[in-house]
Write a protein that holds these residues in place. Structure first.
Motif, short mmCIF file in Angstrom:
data_model
loop_
_atom_site.label_atom_id
_atom_site.label_comp_id
_atom_site.label_asym_id
_atom_site.label_seq_id
_atom_site.Cartn_x
_atom_site.Cartn_y
_atom_site.Cartn_z
N ASP A 6 0.83 -1.20 0.00
CA ASP A 6 0.00 0.00 0.00
C ASP A 6 0.87 1.25 0.00
O ASP A 6 0.48 2.29 -0.54
N PHE A 7 2.04 1.14 0.63
CA PHE A 7 2.94 2.28 0.77
C PHE A 7 4.36 1.84 0.42
O PHE A 7 4.80 0.77 0.82
N HIS A 8 5.07 2.68 -0.30
CA HIS A 8 6.50 2.50 -0.53
C HIS A 8 7.16 3.71 0.13
O HIS A 8 6.97 4.84 -0.32
N ILE A 9 7.91 3.45 1.18
CA ILE A 9 8.54 4.51 1.96
C ILE A 9 9.99 4.63 1.52
O ILE A 9 10.76 3.69 1.61
N LEU A 10 10.33 5.80 1.02
CA LEU A 10 11.68 6.08 0.53
C LEU A 10 12.38 6.99 1.55
O LEU A 10 11.90 8.09 1.83
N VAL A 11 13.48 6.50 2.09
CA VAL A 11 14.22 7.25 3.09
C VAL A 11 15.54 7.71 2.50
O VAL A 11 16.34 6.89 2.04
N CYS A 12 15.76 9.02 2.50
CA CYS A 12 17.01 9.56 1.98
C CYS A 12 18.15 9.12 2.89
O CYS A 12 18.09 9.28 4.10
N ASN A 13 19.17 8.53 2.27
CA ASN A 13 20.36 8.14 3.00
C ASN A 13 21.58 8.81 2.39
O ASN A 13 22.71 8.42 2.67
N MET A 27 6.71 -1.23 2.07
CA MET A 27 8.11 -1.59 1.90
C MET A 27 8.94 -0.32 2.07
O MET A 27 8.47 0.78 1.80
N VAL A 28 10.16 -0.50 2.56
CA VAL A 28 11.05 0.62 2.84
C VAL A 28 12.27 0.49 1.96
O VAL A 28 12.85 -0.58 1.83
N SER A 29 12.66 1.61 1.35
CA SER A 29 13.87 1.65 0.52
C SER A 29 14.73 2.83 0.93
O SER A 29 14.22 3.91 1.23
N SER A 30 16.03 2.62 0.92
CA SER A 30 16.99 3.68 1.14
C SER A 30 17.32 4.28 -0.22
O SER A 30 17.45 3.56 -1.20
N MET A 69 11.98 11.69 4.17
CA MET A 69 11.41 10.49 3.56
C MET A 69 10.16 10.88 2.80
O MET A 69 9.57 11.93 3.05
N LEU A 70 9.79 10.04 1.86
CA LEU A 70 8.52 10.25 1.18
C LEU A 70 7.78 8.94 1.05
O LEU A 70 8.37 7.87 1.05
N VAL A 71 6.47 9.06 1.02
CA VAL A 71 5.59 7.91 0.97
C VAL A 71 4.90 7.91 -0.38
O VAL A 71 4.24 8.89 -0.74
N GLY A 109 10.05 15.61 6.77
CA GLY A 109 11.43 15.97 7.06
C GLY A 109 11.68 16.16 8.54
O GLY A 109 10.75 16.15 9.35
N GLY A 110 12.96 16.34 8.88
CA GLY A 110 13.34 16.52 10.27
C GLY A 110 12.98 15.32 11.12
O GLY A 110 12.58 15.45 12.27
N LEU A 111 13.14 14.14 10.54
CA LEU A 111 12.63 12.93 11.16
C LEU A 111 13.45 12.45 12.36
O LEU A 111 14.67 12.59 12.39
#
Length: 99
Positions: free
Chosen positions: A5-12, A48-51, A64-66, A74-76
């Protein structure tokens, strides 16, 4: 595999050579990835989570964005992630944390 349902992209802050650098990485993005994975599993959220490489919002990092919703955060930190995940459980954005 079931489509999430969600793909969470986390800036690394990965650079072209694959090295993690930059604001998001230095502000703890790697530990946020681990926390997200654990919380998503514990809560049973279909995500699912992706870097990622740099998302070009360094002044807001960690970011991050969903997707597919297009919600940017931001500022997580872990407290903010809990608020965001609470909202995701109901299928809504955490309005107060959107950037």
């Amino acid at each position: 595999m079931e489509k999430p349902d969600f793909h969470i992209l986390v800036c690394n802050s990965f650079r072209l050579n694959g090295e993690p650098q930059g604001t998001c990485n230095k502000k703890g993005a790697p530990s946020l990835l681990q926390y997200l994975e654990s919380e998503i599993a514990d809560r049973g959220i279909n995500a699912m989570v992706s870097s990622t490489g740099c998302l070009k919002a360094c002044d807001k990092g960690p970011v991050m964005l969903v997707y597919p919703q297009g919600w940017w955060y931001g500022g997580l930190d872990q407290a903010k992630l809990d608020i965001i995940l609470d909202a995701l459980e109901s299928g809504a954005p955490a309005e107060s944390l959107l950037i």
